[in-house]
Scaffold this motif. Structure first.
Motif, PDB file in Angstrom:
ATOM      1  N   PRO A 108       0.821  -1.223   0.000  1.00  0.00           N
ATOM      2  CA  PRO A 108       0.000   0.000   0.000  1.00  0.00           C
ATOM      3  C   PRO A 108       0.849   1.266   0.000  1.00  0.00           C
ATOM      4  CG  PRO A 108      -0.129  -1.113   2.124  1.00  0.00           C
ATOM      5  CD  PRO A 108       0.632  -2.011   1.207  1.00  0.00           C
ATOM      6  N   PHE A 109       2.140   1.145   0.314  1.00  0.00           N
ATOM      7  CA  PHE A 109       3.019   2.309   0.352  1.00  0.00           C
ATOM      8  C   PHE A 109       3.883   2.421  -0.896  1.00  0.00           C
ATOM      9  CE2 PHE A 109       2.314   0.936   4.733  1.00  0.00           C
ATOM     10  CZ  PHE A 109       1.640   2.058   5.200  1.00  0.00           C
ATOM     11  N   ALA A 110       3.601   1.617  -1.918  1.00  0.00           N
ATOM     12  CA  ALA A 110       4.411   1.627  -3.133  1.00  0.00           C
ATOM     13  C   ALA A 110       4.380   3.012  -3.771  1.00  0.00           C
ATOM     14  CB  ALA A 110       3.899   0.580  -4.108  1.00  0.00           C
ATOM     15  N   GLY A 111       5.551   3.531  -4.049  1.00  0.00           N
ATOM     16  CA  GLY A 111       5.671   4.826  -4.705  1.00  0.00           C
ATOM     17  C   GLY A 111       5.588   6.016  -3.771  1.00  0.00           C
ATOM     18  N   ARG A 112       5.397   5.801  -2.490  1.00  0.00           N
ATOM     19  CA  ARG A 112       5.363   6.901  -1.521  1.00  0.00           C
ATOM     20  C   ARG A 112       6.007   6.443  -0.216  1.00  0.00           C
ATOM     21  NH1 ARG A 112      -0.589   7.065   0.919  1.00  0.00           N
ATOM     22  NH2 ARG A 112      -0.997   4.871   0.779  1.00  0.00           N
ATOM     23  N   GLU A 113       6.316   7.405   0.617  1.00  0.00           N
ATOM     24  CA  GLU A 113       6.973   7.042   1.865  1.00  0.00           C
ATOM     25  C   GLU A 113       5.955   6.636   2.923  1.00  0.00           C
ATOM     26  OE1 GLU A 113       9.138  10.497   3.010  1.00  0.00           O
ATOM     27  OE2 GLU A 113       7.386  11.522   3.760  1.00  0.00           O
TER      28      GLU A 113
END
Length: 134
Positions: free
Chosen positions: A47-52
């Motif tokens: 769920p955190f792919a591409g963001r911190e």
């Protein structure tokens, strides 16, 4: 700390803070906010792919209503900068934060609730039930 989450962070969260967490700020209640130093690739199944990843360690009981609105926005990636850089000046009509009183002696108990005695006032007869035939 090893097995409980309700009175602070668990050992796993503490370890994650030490290994992969960067302290970003602290709010007026003493809650500490962190972001991950380890980036998750955009194509990863997370769920955190591409963001911190961002999280909070509460100062006291773990109650999400204790997160101020400006930090809530930061936690949910509404903006990148820390809240101090986005806060408008306080308004004279704004009130100080009060914690959620649900489940405490200060909780609101409306007339008729079991906690307030369980007695409701008698109905006045001004209610008419809906009927599909009417």
């Amino acid at each position: 700390m090893l097995f409980t989450w309700w009175n602070g962070s668990t050992f796993g969260t503490w370890l994650n803070n030490k290994r992969h967490g960067e302290h970003v700020g602290t709010d007026f209640q003493g809650n500490k906010y962190y972001r991950s130093t380890k980036k998750i690739p955009a194509g990863a199944n997370s769920p955190f792919a591409g963001r911190e990843r961002r999280w909070v360690i509460y100062n006291g009981s773990n109650d999400s209503s204790r997160v101020p609105a400006e930090w809530h926005g930061w936690l949910h990636n509404s903006y990148d900068g820390v809240p101090e850089s986005h806060l408008p000046p306080p308004r004279i009509w704004e009130v100080e934060y009060t914690p959620n009183a649900t489940g405490t002696a200060k909780a609101h108990h409306p007339a008729g609730s079991l906690a307030a005695g369980g007695h409701r006032p008698a109905s006045t007869g001004d209610y008419e039930a809906w009927s599909p035939d009417a």
